[in-house]
Design a protein around this motif. Sequence first.
Motif, PDB file in Angstrom:
ATOM      1  N   ASP A 124       1.013  -1.188   0.096  1.00 36.72           N
ATOM      2  CA  ASP A 124      -0.083   0.092   0.071  1.00 36.72           C
ATOM      3  C   ASP A 124       0.821   1.174  -0.061  1.00 36.72           C
ATOM      4  O   ASP A 124       0.323   2.264  -0.074  1.00 36.72           O
ATOM      5  N   GLY A 125       2.419   1.044   0.225  1.00 35.78           N
ATOM      6  CA  GLY A 125       3.281   2.233   0.183  1.00 35.78           C
ATOM      7  C   GLY A 125       2.933   3.032   1.387  1.00 35.78           C
ATOM      8  O   GLY A 125       3.571   4.195   1.485  1.00 35.78           O
ATOM      9  N   ASP A 126       2.315   2.722   2.402  1.00 33.13           N
ATOM     10  CA  ASP A 126       2.129   3.569   3.442  1.00 33.13           C
ATOM     11  C   ASP A 126       3.590   3.794   4.528  1.00 33.13           C
ATOM     12  O   ASP A 126       3.999   2.615   4.852  1.00 33.13           O
ATOM     13  N   THR A 127       4.031   4.837   4.421  1.00 34.84           N
ATOM     14  CA  THR A 127       5.248   5.294   5.239  1.00 34.84           C
ATOM     15  C   THR A 127       5.200   5.997   6.498  1.00 34.84           C
ATOM     16  O   THR A 127       5.966   6.547   6.858  1.00 34.84           O
ATOM     17  N   SER A 128       3.867   5.876   7.150  1.00 34.51           N
ATOM     18  CA  SER A 128       3.568   6.488   8.277  1.00 34.51           C
ATOM     19  C   SER A 128       4.097   5.699   9.317  1.00 34.51           C
ATOM     20  O   SER A 128       4.409   4.649   9.342  1.00 34.51           O
ATOM     21  N   ALA A 129       4.162   6.525  10.768  1.00 33.92           N
ATOM     22  CA  ALA A 129       4.675   5.808  11.939  1.00 33.92           C
ATOM     23  C   ALA A 129       3.834   4.579  12.329  1.00 33.92           C
ATOM     24  O   ALA A 129       4.216   3.658  12.677  1.00 33.92           O
ATOM     25  N   ALA A 130       2.405   4.846  11.980  1.00 31.50           N
ATOM     26  CA  ALA A 130       1.562   3.487  12.414  1.00 31.50           C
ATOM     27  C   ALA A 130       1.913   2.381  11.416  1.00 31.50           C
ATOM     28  O   ALA A 130       1.642   1.546  11.935  1.00 31.50           O
ATOM     29  N   ALA A 131       2.191   2.535  10.197  1.00 31.50           N
ATOM     30  CA  ALA A 131       2.805   1.691   9.381  1.00 31.50           C
ATOM     31  C   ALA A 131       3.983   0.917   9.872  1.00 31.50           C
ATOM     32  O   ALA A 131       4.267  -0.433   9.944  1.00 31.50           O
ATOM     33  N   VAL A 132       5.054   1.809  10.415  1.00 32.28           N
ATOM     34  CA  VAL A 132       6.270   1.192  11.043  1.00 32.28           C
ATOM     35  C   VAL A 132       5.922   0.582  12.413  1.00 32.28           C
ATOM     36  O   VAL A 132       6.420  -0.548  12.387  1.00 32.28           O
ATOM     37  N   ALA A 133       4.782   0.935  13.052  1.00 23.78           N
ATOM     38  CA  ALA A 133       4.451   0.312  14.209  1.00 23.78           C
ATOM     39  C   ALA A 133       3.851  -0.975  13.794  1.00 23.78           C
ATOM     40  O   ALA A 133       4.088  -2.139  14.493  1.00 23.78           O
ATOM     41  N   GLU A 134       2.886  -1.091  12.996  1.00 26.07           N
ATOM     42  CA  GLU A 134       2.358  -2.320  12.301  1.00 26.07           C
ATOM     43  C   GLU A 134       3.668  -3.502  12.167  1.00 26.07           C
ATOM     44  O   GLU A 134       3.625  -4.259  12.443  1.00 26.07           O
ATOM     45  N   ALA A 135       4.736  -2.776  11.301  1.00 25.28           N
ATOM     46  CA  ALA A 135       5.523  -3.778  10.821  1.00 25.28           C
ATOM     47  C   ALA A 135       6.568  -4.251  12.127  1.00 25.28           C
ATOM     48  O   ALA A 135       6.879  -5.340  12.497  1.00 25.28           O
ATOM     49  N   ALA A 136       6.725  -3.448  12.998  1.00 26.87           N
ATOM     50  CA  ALA A 136       7.062  -3.622  14.484  1.00 26.87           C
ATOM     51  C   ALA A 136       6.374  -4.836  15.221  1.00 26.87           C
ATOM     52  O   ALA A 136       7.186  -5.787  15.627  1.00 26.87           O
ATOM     53  N   ARG A 137       5.273  -4.965  15.162  1.00 28.05           N
ATOM     54  CA  ARG A 137       4.382  -5.681  15.793  1.00 28.05           C
ATOM     55  C   ARG A 137       4.810  -7.014  15.000  1.00 28.05           C
ATOM     56  O   ARG A 137       4.617  -8.155  15.913  1.00 28.05           O
ATOM     57  N   ALA A 138       4.969  -7.051  13.816  1.00 30.13           N
ATOM     58  CA  ALA A 138       5.286  -8.474  13.001  1.00 30.13           C
ATOM     59  C   ALA A 138       6.661  -9.037  13.388  1.00 30.13           C
ATOM     60  O   ALA A 138       6.991  -9.628  12.527  1.00 30.13           O
ATOM     61  N   GLY A 139       7.461  -7.992  14.092  1.00 29.61           N
ATOM     62  CA  GLY A 139       8.747  -8.433  14.024  1.00 29.61           C
ATOM     63  C   GLY A 139       9.812  -7.910  13.248  1.00 29.61           C
ATOM     64  O   GLY A 139      10.982  -8.456  13.431  1.00 29.61           O
ATOM     65  N   ASP A 140       9.421  -6.912  12.286  1.00 32.66           N
ATOM     66  CA  ASP A 140      10.408  -6.273  11.468  1.00 32.66           C
ATOM     67  C   ASP A 140      11.384  -5.637  12.506  1.00 32.66           C
ATOM     68  O   ASP A 140      11.234  -4.677  13.356  1.00 32.66           O
ATOM     69  N   PRO A 141      12.500  -6.047  12.309  1.00 35.18           N
ATOM     70  CA  PRO A 141      13.850  -5.570  13.214  1.00 35.18           C
ATOM     71  C   PRO A 141      14.147  -4.112  13.156  1.00 35.18           C
ATOM     72  O   PRO A 141      14.808  -3.339  13.891  1.00 35.18           O
ATOM     73  N   VAL A 142      14.097  -3.549  11.777  1.00 37.03           N
ATOM     74  CA  VAL A 142      14.454  -2.172  11.721  1.00 37.03           C
ATOM     75  C   VAL A 142      13.446  -1.181  12.174  1.00 37.03           C
ATOM     76  O   VAL A 142      13.576  -0.515  12.657  1.00 37.03           O
ATOM     77  N   ALA A 143      12.166  -1.990  11.874  1.00 34.57           N
ATOM     78  CA  ALA A 143      10.951  -1.066  12.508  1.00 34.57           C
ATOM     79  C   ALA A 143      10.939  -0.912  14.216  1.00 34.57           C
ATOM     80  O   ALA A 143      10.558   0.049  14.594  1.00 34.57           O
ATOM     81  N   LEU A 144      11.204  -2.051  14.672  1.00 31.85           N
ATOM     82  CA  LEU A 144      11.595  -2.227  16.097  1.00 31.85           C
ATOM     83  C   LEU A 144      12.468  -1.251  16.429  1.00 31.85           C
ATOM     84  O   LEU A 144      12.436  -0.421  17.682  1.00 31.85           O
ATOM     85  N   ALA A 145      13.709  -1.176  15.733  1.00 35.14           N
ATOM     86  CA  ALA A 145      15.000  -0.460  16.258  1.00 35.14           C
ATOM     87  C   ALA A 145      14.463   1.087  16.321  1.00 35.14           C
ATOM     88  O   ALA A 145      14.735   1.907  17.167  1.00 35.14           O
ATOM     89  N   SER A 146      13.509   1.428  15.144  1.00 40.57           N
ATOM     90  CA  SER A 146      13.244   2.882  15.157  1.00 40.57           C
ATOM     91  C   SER A 146      12.353   3.363  16.417  1.00 40.57           C
ATOM     92  O   SER A 146      12.538   4.327  16.896  1.00 40.57           O
ATOM     93  N   PHE A 147      11.538   2.288  16.769  1.00 42.88           N
ATOM     94  CA  PHE A 147      10.548   2.620  18.002  1.00 42.88           C
ATOM     95  C   PHE A 147      11.404   2.609  19.398  1.00 42.88           C
ATOM     96  O   PHE A 147      11.229   3.329  20.056  1.00 42.88           O
ATOM     97  N   GLU A 148      12.321   1.690  19.338  1.00 45.20           N
ATOM     98  CA  GLU A 148      13.252   1.651  20.324  1.00 45.20           C
ATOM     99  C   GLU A 148      14.001   2.868  20.695  1.00 45.20           C
ATOM    100  O   GLU A 148      14.185   3.277  21.569  1.00 45.20           O
ATOM    101  N   ARG A 149      14.440   3.309  19.418  1.00 44.51           N
ATOM    102  CA  ARG A 149      15.383   4.703  19.579  1.00 44.51           C
ATOM    103  C   ARG A 149      14.503   5.931  20.019  1.00 44.51           C
ATOM    104  O   ARG A 149      14.820   6.765  20.946  1.00 44.51           O
ATOM    105  N   ALA A 150      13.259   5.834  19.508  1.00 38.66           N
ATOM    106  CA  ALA A 150      12.101   6.950  19.908  1.00 38.66           C
ATOM    107  C   ALA A 150      11.809   6.671  21.503  1.00 38.66           C
ATOM    108  O   ALA A 150      11.731   7.584  22.355  1.00 38.66           O
TER     109      ALA A 150
END
Length: 319
Positions: A206-232
């Motif tokens: 869907d091309g969604d590059t919002s923080a909500a999309a990053v959060a969804e990826a983090a919930r699915a275990g994406d390590p880069v998305a998780l790292a971005s939230f951990e930094r925040a």
Amino acid sequence: MQNDLVAALDIGGTKIAGALVDSDGRILVRAQRPTPAQEDGETVMRAVSEVVGELTASPLWARAGALGIGSAGPVDASAGTVSPVNVPGWRDFPLVERVRAAAGGLPVELVGDGVAIAAAEHWQGAARGHDNALCMVVSTGVGGGLVLGGSLYSGPTGNAGHIGHISVQLDGDPCPCGARGCVERIASGPNIARRALESGWRPGPDGDTSAAAVAEAARAGDPVALASFERAAQALAAGIAATATLVEIDIAVIGGGVAKSGDVLFAPLRRALRDYATLSFVQQLTVVPALMGTDAGLVGAAAAALGSRAGAAAAGVGG
């Protein structure tokens, strides 16, 4: 009973909301207009006047004894002016004077939107019962407000508690405010997404590059998305711990779109807080999600107006 209500305005870059609110925080009348944020200052003021006009047309208006404004900032409560970053037509705009005129001379109390949300959460939300609290909004930006000694502390200009512009990375990225390494530059929604993209995260079909999309990826275990939230979360923890160490708050309440990420944000935030809030008098600090939702700005503006009326009555200058 006469004057048992207050009027409230919540002014942001997207909408201008108004309400009549009772002394229990219940919204009895609502009005709203889109913010013509890219128009000139008078056009924006016209929208504010329309909202106030809708409120004054209500049969309940006669019971309003004061009006509170929570506005996007910076604000200057001492001068009665606002210069919202996201409303370029307003620079040192005399909002208090103009709203007072539109409201028939009612007393007007101006605070920043972060302070308004702190007032709402302390009055009716997650900080209720706490005498010393930091309440934050983590969204497109990062803002906040303080409750100290049981009372809202807005500071001389109405901006106290603006945690988004505490620097937590001395040599960090330049922030639009002019400083470096601000909490907002690391932990706001757009900056969480920016960091994930720069580190190699790619959105779904869907091309969604919002923080909500990053959060969804983090919930699915994406390590880069998780790292971005951990930094925040680390940036937020450092800012919250610094605030707690300075003024001894015992609770931090976090609302806004990024807070809706849930444990993706709160789990690493609570872990990081243990690393930063280390002194004995801040070790019991808790972090919880906000409860007030989209009405927080209105309820908080009403709380600020009620607090101002109570202070004036105590000083013997009106009621």
